[in-house]
Each structure stands twice: as structure tokens, then as C-alpha cells.
Design a protein around this motif. Sequence first.
Motif, PDB file in Angstrom:
ATOM      1  N   SER A 116       3.343 -20.421  41.352  1.00 51.19           N
ATOM      2  CA  SER A 116       3.786 -21.727  41.930  1.00 51.19           C
ATOM      3  C   SER A 116       3.069 -22.930  41.047  1.00 51.19           C
ATOM      4  O   SER A 116       2.121 -22.953  40.651  1.00 51.19           O
ATOM      5  CB  SER A 116       3.127 -21.709  43.451  1.00 51.19           C
ATOM      6  N   GLY A 117       3.966 -23.887  41.160  1.00 57.11           N
ATOM      7  CA  GLY A 117       3.428 -25.120  40.568  1.00 57.11           C
ATOM      8  C   GLY A 117       2.245 -25.853  41.160  1.00 57.11           C
ATOM      9  O   GLY A 117       1.615 -26.817  40.656  1.00 57.11           O
ATOM     10  N   LYS A 118       1.968 -25.486  42.507  1.00 54.15           N
ATOM     11  CA  LYS A 118       0.977 -25.977  43.248  1.00 54.15           C
ATOM     12  C   LYS A 118      -0.396 -25.247  43.088  1.00 54.15           C
ATOM     13  O   LYS A 118      -1.443 -25.644  43.509  1.00 54.15           O
ATOM     14  CB  LYS A 118       1.247 -25.853  44.697  1.00 54.15           C
ATOM     15  N   HIS A 119      -0.339 -24.179  42.277  1.00 62.10           N
ATOM     16  CA  HIS A 119      -1.605 -23.371  42.256  1.00 62.10           C
ATOM     17  C   HIS A 119      -2.424 -24.142  41.281  1.00 62.10           C
ATOM     18  O   HIS A 119      -1.959 -24.877  40.411  1.00 62.10           O
ATOM     19  CB  HIS A 119      -1.167 -22.136  41.559  1.00 62.10           C
ATOM     20  N   PRO A 120      -3.748 -24.263  41.310  1.00 58.74           N
ATOM     21  CA  PRO A 120      -4.470 -25.192  40.769  1.00 58.74           C
ATOM     22  C   PRO A 120      -4.594 -24.997  39.227  1.00 58.74           C
ATOM     23  O   PRO A 120      -4.715 -25.690  38.368  1.00 58.74           O
ATOM     24  CB  PRO A 120      -6.142 -24.520  41.281  1.00 58.74           C
ATOM     25  N   TYR A 121      -4.360 -23.770  38.655  1.00 57.17           N
ATOM     26  CA  TYR A 121      -4.127 -23.474  37.504  1.00 57.17           C
ATOM     27  C   TYR A 121      -2.903 -24.068  36.614  1.00 57.17           C
ATOM     28  O   TYR A 121      -3.092 -24.765  35.795  1.00 57.17           O
ATOM     29  CB  TYR A 121      -4.109 -22.020  37.121  1.00 57.17           C
ATOM     30  N   ASN A 122      -1.796 -24.274  37.439  1.00 57.87           N
ATOM     31  CA  ASN A 122      -0.592 -25.116  36.908  1.00 57.87           C
ATOM     32  C   ASN A 122      -0.936 -26.445  37.411  1.00 57.87           C
ATOM     33  O   ASN A 122      -0.546 -27.396  36.331  1.00 57.87           O
ATOM     34  CB  ASN A 122       0.602 -24.606  37.777  1.00 57.87           C
ATOM     35  N   VAL A 123      -1.600 -26.793  38.256  1.00 57.57           N
ATOM     36  CA  VAL A 123      -1.798 -28.305  38.568  1.00 57.57           C
ATOM     37  C   VAL A 123      -2.520 -28.717  37.389  1.00 57.57           C
ATOM     38  O   VAL A 123      -2.427 -29.890  36.931  1.00 57.57           O
ATOM     39  CB  VAL A 123      -2.622 -28.330  39.809  1.00 57.57           C
ATOM     40  N   ALA A 124      -3.515 -28.059  37.077  1.00 56.71           N
ATOM     41  CA  ALA A 124      -4.349 -28.587  35.928  1.00 56.71           C
ATOM     42  C   ALA A 124      -3.500 -28.787  34.662  1.00 56.71           C
ATOM     43  O   ALA A 124      -3.859 -29.851  33.964  1.00 56.71           O
ATOM     44  CB  ALA A 124      -5.547 -27.587  35.664  1.00 56.71           C
ATOM     45  N   LEU A 125      -2.810 -27.844  34.238  1.00 59.34           N
ATOM     46  CA  LEU A 125      -1.721 -27.684  33.254  1.00 59.34           C
ATOM     47  C   LEU A 125      -1.003 -29.004  33.288  1.00 59.34           C
ATOM     48  O   LEU A 125      -0.825 -29.797  32.309  1.00 59.34           O
ATOM     49  CB  LEU A 125      -1.095 -26.536  32.989  1.00 59.34           C
ATOM     50  N   ILE A 126      -0.393 -29.425  34.420  1.00 62.85           N
ATOM     51  CA  ILE A 126       0.589 -30.479  34.482  1.00 62.85           C
ATOM     52  C   ILE A 126      -0.283 -31.609  34.381  1.00 62.85           C
ATOM     53  O   ILE A 126       0.117 -32.524  33.696  1.00 62.85           O
ATOM     54  CB  ILE A 126       1.302 -30.473  35.919  1.00 62.85           C
ATOM     55  N   SER A 127      -1.802 -31.551  35.149  1.00 67.43           N
ATOM     56  CA  SER A 127      -2.594 -32.845  34.934  1.00 67.43           C
ATOM     57  C   SER A 127      -2.733 -33.218  33.464  1.00 67.43           C
ATOM     58  O   SER A 127      -2.879 -34.285  32.917  1.00 67.43           O
ATOM     59  CB  SER A 127      -3.683 -32.756  35.525  1.00 67.43           C
ATOM     60  N   SER A 128      -2.966 -32.190  32.544  1.00 62.21           N
ATOM     61  CA  SER A 128      -3.273 -32.445  31.197  1.00 62.21           C
ATOM     62  C   SER A 128      -2.073 -33.029  30.487  1.00 62.21           C
ATOM     63  O   SER A 128      -2.104 -34.059  29.503  1.00 62.21           O
ATOM     64  CB  SER A 128      -3.707 -31.143  30.624  1.00 62.21           C
ATOM     65  N   MET A 129      -0.895 -32.570  30.913  1.00 63.88           N
ATOM     66  CA  MET A 129       0.312 -33.140  30.173  1.00 63.88           C
ATOM     67  C   MET A 129       0.565 -34.582  30.724  1.00 63.88           C
ATOM     68  O   MET A 129       0.756 -35.392  29.766  1.00 63.88           O
ATOM     69  CB  MET A 129       1.542 -32.341  30.807  1.00 63.88           C
ATOM     70  N   ILE A 130       0.068 -35.234  32.006  1.00 58.29           N
ATOM     71  CA  ILE A 130       0.001 -36.545  32.299  1.00 58.29           C
ATOM     72  C   ILE A 130      -1.007 -37.089  31.772  1.00 58.29           C
ATOM     73  O   ILE A 130      -0.620 -38.343  31.231  1.00 58.29           O
ATOM     74  CB  ILE A 130      -0.276 -36.565  34.036  1.00 58.29           C
ATOM     75  N   ALA A 131      -2.103 -36.608  31.325  1.00 49.11           N
ATOM     76  CA  ALA A 131      -3.132 -37.398  30.573  1.00 49.11           C
ATOM     77  C   ALA A 131      -2.739 -37.656  29.171  1.00 49.11           C
ATOM     78  O   ALA A 131      -3.013 -38.698  28.433  1.00 49.11           O
ATOM     79  CB  ALA A 131      -4.411 -36.274  30.406  1.00 49.11           C
ATOM     80  N   HIS A 132      -1.994 -36.539  28.544  1.00 47.38           N
ATOM     81  CA  HIS A 132      -1.536 -36.721  27.203  1.00 47.38           C
ATOM     82  C   HIS A 132      -0.377 -37.687  26.941  1.00 47.38           C
ATOM     83  O   HIS A 132      -0.031 -38.288  26.040  1.00 47.38           O
ATOM     84  CB  HIS A 132      -1.545 -35.398  26.643  1.00 47.38           C
ATOM     85  N   HIS A 133       0.499 -37.364  27.954  1.00 46.96           N
ATOM     86  CA  HIS A 133       1.866 -38.361  27.651  1.00 46.96           C
ATOM     87  C   HIS A 133       2.357 -39.274  28.664  1.00 46.96           C
ATOM     88  O   HIS A 133       3.194 -40.043  28.525  1.00 46.96           O
ATOM     89  CB  HIS A 133       2.992 -37.146  27.751  1.00 46.96           C
ATOM     90  N   GLY A 134       1.340 -39.455  29.591  1.00 47.44           N
ATOM     91  CA  GLY A 134       1.721 -40.357  30.744  1.00 47.44           C
ATOM     92  C   GLY A 134       2.506 -39.644  31.663  1.00 47.44           C
ATOM     93  O   GLY A 134       3.322 -38.728  31.278  1.00 47.44           O
ATOM     94  N   GLU A 135       2.849 -40.275  33.052  1.00 47.95           N
ATOM     95  CA  GLU A 135       3.412 -39.762  33.854  1.00 47.95           C
ATOM     96  C   GLU A 135       4.977 -39.507  33.917  1.00 47.95           C
ATOM     97  O   GLU A 135       5.589 -38.387  34.052  1.00 47.95           O
ATOM     98  CB  GLU A 135       3.228 -40.711  35.498  1.00 47.95           C
ATOM     99  N   ALA A 136       5.503 -40.589  33.314  1.00 49.51           N
ATOM    100  CA  ALA A 136       6.965 -40.550  33.337  1.00 49.51           C
ATOM    101  C   ALA A 136       7.557 -39.350  32.351  1.00 49.51           C
ATOM    102  O   ALA A 136       8.269 -38.425  32.548  1.00 49.51           O
ATOM    103  CB  ALA A 136       7.598 -41.696  32.719  1.00 49.51           C
ATOM    104  N   GLU A 137       6.916 -39.332  31.114  1.00 53.92           N
ATOM    105  CA  GLU A 137       7.191 -38.116  30.194  1.00 53.92           C
ATOM    106  C   GLU A 137       6.825 -36.836  30.840  1.00 53.92           C
ATOM    107  O   GLU A 137       7.727 -35.744  30.544  1.00 53.92           O
ATOM    108  CB  GLU A 137       6.517 -38.580  28.783  1.00 53.92           C
ATOM    109  N   ALA A 138       5.880 -36.803  31.467  1.00 53.95           N
ATOM    110  CA  ALA A 138       5.276 -35.529  31.835  1.00 53.95           C
ATOM    111  C   ALA A 138       6.455 -35.088  32.937  1.00 53.95           C
ATOM    112  O   ALA A 138       6.430 -33.799  33.070  1.00 53.95           O
ATOM    113  CB  ALA A 138       3.940 -35.587  32.645  1.00 53.95           C
ATOM    114  N   GLU A 139       6.884 -35.851  33.690  1.00 50.78           N
ATOM    115  CA  GLU A 139       7.671 -35.576  34.874  1.00 50.78           C
ATOM    116  C   GLU A 139       9.017 -35.145  34.226  1.00 50.78           C
ATOM    117  O   GLU A 139       9.592 -34.052  34.678  1.00 50.78           O
ATOM    118  CB  GLU A 139       8.122 -36.528  35.895  1.00 50.78           C
ATOM    119  N   GLN A 140       9.398 -35.667  33.152  1.00 50.80           N
ATOM    120  CA  GLN A 140      10.602 -35.367  32.389  1.00 50.80           C
ATOM    121  C   GLN A 140      10.301 -33.803  31.856  1.00 50.80           C
ATOM    122  O   GLN A 140      11.113 -32.840  32.004  1.00 50.80           O
ATOM    123  CB  GLN A 140      10.864 -36.157  31.196  1.00 50.80           C
ATOM    124  N   TRP A 141       9.211 -33.593  31.291  1.00 50.32           N
ATOM    125  CA  TRP A 141       8.981 -32.288  30.923  1.00 50.32           C
ATOM    126  C   TRP A 141       9.019 -31.329  31.995  1.00 50.32           C
ATOM    127  O   TRP A 141       9.606 -29.983  31.670  1.00 50.32           O
ATOM    128  CB  TRP A 141       7.759 -32.164  30.063  1.00 50.32           C
TER     129      TRP A 141
END
Lengths: 562, 337
Positions: free
Chosen positions: B158-183
Motif C-alpha cells: 500500500s502507498g499509505k504504508h509508512p515505508y512507502n509514504v517515506a519514500l514518496i516524501s523523499s521524492m517530494i523533497a528532492h523533486h518538488g510536489e508536482a514532479e513527484a506526483e507525476q512520478w
Amino acid sequence: MEQLAESADHPSYQPLLAKRTSRRWLVSAALITAIVALPVISVLFLAFFPDENIWPHLMATTLPRYLITTGKLMVGVAALTLLFGLSSAWVITMCQFPGRRFFELAMLLPFAVPAYVIAYVYTSLLDYAGPVQQTLRGVFGWSSAQDYWFPEIRSLGGATLMLGLVLYPYVYLLARAAFLEQSPSLFSVSRSLGHSAVSTFVRVVLPIARPAIAVGLSLVLMETLNDFGTVDFFAVQTLTAGLFDTWMNLGNLGGAAQIAATMLTFVVILVTLERYSRRRQKQYAARDNRQPIQRFVLSGKQQALCLLVCLLPFVLGFLLPALTLANYAIEYFDESWNSTFFRNTLNSLFLSGAAALTTLLIGVTLAYSRRLHNTRGMQLLMRLSSLGYAMPGAVLAVGVIIPLAGFDNWLDDLMRGAFGVSTGLLLSGSTFALVFAYTVRFLAVSAGSVESALQKITPSMDMASRSLGHTPGKTLVRVHLPMLRGTLLTAALVVFVDSMKELPATLILRPFNFETLATYVYQFASDEHLAHSALPALVIVLAGILPIILMSRSISSSRTLA
Amino acid sequence: MRLKLAATAALALSVLPVAASADGEVNIYSYRQAYLLEPVLEAFTEETGIKTNVVFAKNGLAERLQREGRNSPADVVMTVDISRIDELVDRDLTAAVDNDVLTQNIPANLRHPEGKWFGITVRGRMLYTSIDRLEEGDLTTYEELADPKWKGRICTRSGKHPYNVALISSMIAHHGEAEAEQWLTGLKNNLARKPQGGDRDQIKAISEGVCDIAIGNSYYYGKMLADDNQRAAAEKVRIVFPNAEDRGTHINISGVALTKSAPNKENGIKLLEYLSQEHAQVIYAEVNTEYPVNPEVEPSGVVASWGELHADTLPLHEIAAHAAQAVRMVDRVDFDN
């Protein structure tokens, strides 16, 4: 369980008693309700203070799906439980076939299997590495999941099946009781007017039994709505999943409480509908139980069909899971049969016993107070005290912590201020918190049972006793309680079993180094080690069988005694 | 009379003694199963003589701690990821620990600047690829997971699991929200099935032929290799350290914190110290196949054989700061459906 269906046709008897003496009953009922309702009120209170407004986001994204999935699950489980419950209740009541007497009881056994346990069992049987698919691959020579299609157990359909299998006994139990209570002459009349058996079933039997079936169904739906273990394990996105998401991932407890409040509203609507549908029961209440039921004599093929109707839910809902657990339990016996197992069993027995006793005492007090004061206010108190049943366990646990810890800290401050002594946490973090939580959650079961059983006792009993000089309390102890013995036992045992199965609240509230059978099973099963905890899981199931036997006896005898 | 007696008995029975906060004890609220903590805690008791008491739950411990307030019996909280422990700091439930042993044993980026939490182990969020159906080097970064060429070939929980949430957060931190959402949308479009199960289930799915690529924490792979029933599945995949060539692999921690209200403060600190020292770190490394935080301790032989972990240096609290954003994003792209 059947007693939850308080009969709606209770006589609107006069408030039974004298103003003075019974005042104490009213006050204690009000006091108890206030305490028992505290956790629910705490949750509702939280709902007014969300960290942020969660609804715009939910509505724009997941809420429609949560609602639709919840709806689908509820409709599916309702359909399944009706199918299993009604068909088996009908053939067992009306048809003569081999094994009928056995199934009378056996149909109830799946009730002893907790939903999360059956979910774990079927996953271990049906997933790719399980024995079923392994055999199929061996037989047909397939080598990977791409080679064939196999239904995914971890799905909405799977969750529907799991919940349907363990919850249909509610419908069976109540439908069967209703079928037994119906006058056989109604049936004969319908047949003699030219209706077939099927047409009679649909046009006469079902409409008369409808109120009872509605009660069973509303219990099924409440359990479905509150289930977390199964839907979480199967990744089915219901409202409960949304609630936990809001709480744990968005850190918005207030928002989660709002979702819980919404679900509570659902339940209140459900219960109201169910009560409303029962208002018309009165006109059907004429009973004639003198005639014994004439069971159909069937051809061999028809008998086989009856057998199948009963066998299917029994095997899938009980026999197969129980055998699987037994199999694992034997394999890992040496590992599981140790002092930890005994301690956990003792913990479970002790907690469930204390909860059964407490709910019974409170249930009797509330129901008897209602008998003494049959007012709207008293009715409201009864409903209020039952709301805990309609809340997901984990949310209720938070609702329990708030008042208990609040009280503890208040007392501690007081004592420190006055005497310089710290009393620390007296109630929260002790087993008291657990017993309290079980009581709040399952009071509906025992209070409802006692209430409906009391209503069947004619008020003239009370009057006779009172006129002979007994106080209301003495009347209760010497007249009512002896007559209610069977009901009290059943109610206590049902609460006992429900408490044994309870998981989410137990996890959050239990003291240090304290495991029950349920939490122990969960620790391992949630970490994909079901086999290691099969023995305790089996004990939970076995402990549930005893009350089922008692319940079943009391129904069967209702026909012969009447 | 009998009623009253029964009522008193029920009440008396229901209050069993609570674990006392006497000398020589330390009380732990744990988000990780108690039996998984046993090896380390037993070793701690053996060395120090301090008894450990544990409550395990996956939800609600923070609420419990907060409501119990200054009278809470809990001394130490143990979590399995950064966001849970960050939540405790946000609610001001953890104490600042200024301790030389801890600051020496744990690198600065793996602990709170004021000592409000400490990382005990590190785990990488790895990629796993099918040995049969993918070549070495076909997939080397998280970013490539969104490449349409992997359509229908990726499994995850699940994307909601803390491990995946943290991975997605790191993508937001590196690429910004818009790009992370595209990813994330791209990744969702590439999924072979609806997100489900745990990290191990994804590796199993590769061996079953359901998908060719999986996302999962490093220690699960190590544990599968050590388990007779699961080894066969794990041997069908190769482990990939994503983004090893650029910013490094996304990591998370299992963490500990001392509570503000700790009644056994000294014992609690002793436990924290112990967990950061060689003995405990070795147990974590060997039994749990996790990466030790203590630079003096080597990863286990198996873990070392996978190659060297080049970890993303993004501060962990920044990952936690984007968690809520990430969860909402998961909802928006309908990831779990």
C-alpha cells in the motif's frame, strides 16, 4: 444473541412501582449509563476538535470509494448471510433429512471463529504458495501465476466471503427462532389455498419472520461496518480503513473521530430502521404453538440438497478453518505448549470472565430499572449505554483512555496537592481499562438480552411479590433472577466469547508484558507466522463453542416448552 | 447483598497489579512486535540487570502516552520508522537527551539535533528485479519506476504504508510536489496488481511470475534468505541499490526516544546507550539483517555481500515533514485502488 431482539410486542404495562423505593434504581441506572457512555462521548467530543478539516480532501479523493466499497461489502455480506442463514434455518426447521439434528447446532459453530483468524487461515490455504494452488500447478503442470487464473482471496470478494461465513449464524439463529415460533397452521392454510411450498415460504413465512431476520441482519451489518482486521489484511478500502488512515497517516485524530461519528450515525439509522420495521410485528403476534411442526418427508435427491445447503457454510465457515488450525497446532505443538501459552490463556479467561460478570451486573441493573420506570428517558439511557457496540474497537480504546487517564491524573494532582503523595495511574494502563472497554463494547449484548427476557415475564409477578412486602431489589433477586437463569448464562457467555475475540482495543489498552490469546495470535499472524500461533487461535475457537451449544439448546427447547 | 458482593468482586478482580516502576526496570512502548525485540532486550537485561517491560501495538500508543501525561509509566518508545517518532516530538512527548555515548555512536544525520530521538538501525528502501526476466542494470533509480516500459510489471505494498509514504516524501523533497506526483502517477500506471500485502509478499510475487520488479526494505530480503520456507522465492530476485550513482538510496530508521515523563529516566538512558553500542548493534545486524547506525559495527556477512549502501543524506526530519503531503498524493493519484 437472539435476545438482542427484544420482542416488540411487550405490553405497555404501568410503571411498576412506588416512587420512593425504586428511585435508587433510576439513579444508579443513570449513573451507570453516564460512566459507560463516557468513551463514546469522548470520541464525539474529539470530533469537534480536528487538527484540520479533513472532509474537503476526503470528498475530493477517497471518500466516494470508501463509501462505495463499504456499501458493496455490506450488501455482499448481507446477501451471503441471508443466503446461508435463511436456507439452512428453513430446511432444518421444515425438512426431514439425515444429520438434521446435528446441523441444528453445527450451523452456529462458525460464530466461534474470529473474522481475522478465518482471513489468515484462508489466505494461507489459497494464496500462491498455499496447498490449493500448489496442487493445481502440480496437476496441470503450470509453472507461474501467469499460466492460469486463480481468484484473489485478498480482495473485496474475499473479505465478503470471510465475513459472510462467520456472521451468517446471526441470521440463522434469529430466523430459526422465528420459524419455530410461527404457527404451523398458517403454513397449512396457505398450502390448502393452493400455494406451493416455495410460494408459501416467500409470501407467508418470510414476511412473518422479517422482523427477526432484520435484527440478525442489523447485527451482521454492524459487525461488518466495524471490522478492521479482515479489511486491513485484504487491503479492502472501507470507511474503517479511511478512519485509520486519517488517524495514523495524517495524524488527525479529530478527523478520525468525525469519521467514527459518521459511522455511528449509519448504525443509529440502521437500528432505527430495524426498530421501525418491528413496530408492525404486533399484528402478527398471535401464536399457536400447540401443534407440532410437520416436517416434509423428502425424496433422496431432495434430502441430499438439504444436506448440501447445511454442509457448505458449516464446512467452509468452521470445519475447514478449525482443521487447518488443528493441523498447524499439532505441527508446532512443542513450540506452543509452554508457560506463555498458559499465562495468555489465563489472562484471556480472567479478562473475559470479569467482563462477562460486569456486563451482566450492569445489564441487569439497567434492564430492571427500565422495568420499574418504563419511561422515554429510561429508554434513552438504555440506547445510550449500548452505543459502544457501534464503534470500531481501536477508536473506542482511545475513548476509554481519555476519561480514565483524565481521572487518574486529576486524582493524582489532588493527592499531590493535599498530601504530597502521588497516586500515579490507577485505572488506565491496568487490566481495569480492558475490562471497562469490553464492558462498554459488549454491554449492548447483555443488557439487550436481559431486557427482552424480562419483558416476557408478566408484571403480575412483580405485583404479587411487591404486595407480599418485598422491595424491588428483593423481588429481582427472588423472583426474576431465578426465572432468568438461562438468559443470564447465555448473555454472560456471549460476552465472554466476544471478549475473548476482541483485538484492537486490547492491543492499545493492555498493561506491560501482558498478552491475551487474541493479541498473541495477532503478533504472529500479522507477521506471517500463523502456524506458530495456531494453538491459541484454536483455543479461542473452542472456547466459543460452549456458549453456542447452550444457546442452541435454549432455542430448541423453546418450542417444546411453549 | 449477593449482588453487591459480586460487584465488589468483579471490581477487585479487574485491577491486577500494573508493572511497577520500581528500581531496576525500564518500560517500553513498542511499535514493533515484542518477540522481535526479545534477543536485544534479553541481552540488555543480562548485562545490566535491568528488567524490561513491553507493550506492543501498531496504533494508539502515542495517544496513550499523551493522555497518561506526566504519570505515564513508559520510559522509552521504540518505532519502526521516522514518521511515528517525529509525531512524538511534534506532540512534545519526548525528552532531549544530551549524552556523549549516544552522540559518539550515532552519526548526526541519524539522530535528532537535540537528542529527542535516536536512530538505532538503518534500512534501505530497495528495488528487487527478476533474475530471469531482467538484466543487471536494467533498472537503477526510483525515478525509472515511472518509465512506461515497465507497464504492468511492478509490485508494491500500500502507498499509505509508512515505508512507502517515506519514500514518496523523499521524492517530494528532492523533486518538488508536482514532479513527484507525476512520478507517482507513472508508477501507479506500471503496477501489476492493486497494492497489497507486506514487503515480503512483493518479492514472492516476482518468484510467482506476477511481476518483475518489487519495492521493499532491505532486511525483509535478508530474512527471507535466512528462512527455509522463503529462501527459494528470494533467490529468484536480485537486489538493486537505487540511485547509488547519484543522491544515494532512500533510507529509513528504526528509532528510540526517551519519554518526557519517564519514571525510570536513568534506566531508560542506559537502554538507549546500550542499543547504540556494539553488542546490540551486532544483534540487530545479524538477527534482523539491518544496517547498524554505529559506524564501528559492520553489517552482517550476507548484507555486506549485496554491496555497499550509499545512503541518501537528506535529513530524516525533512522526510517526516512531507509525510502528510505524501499521503494526500497517494489519495489523489488513487494509488491503492
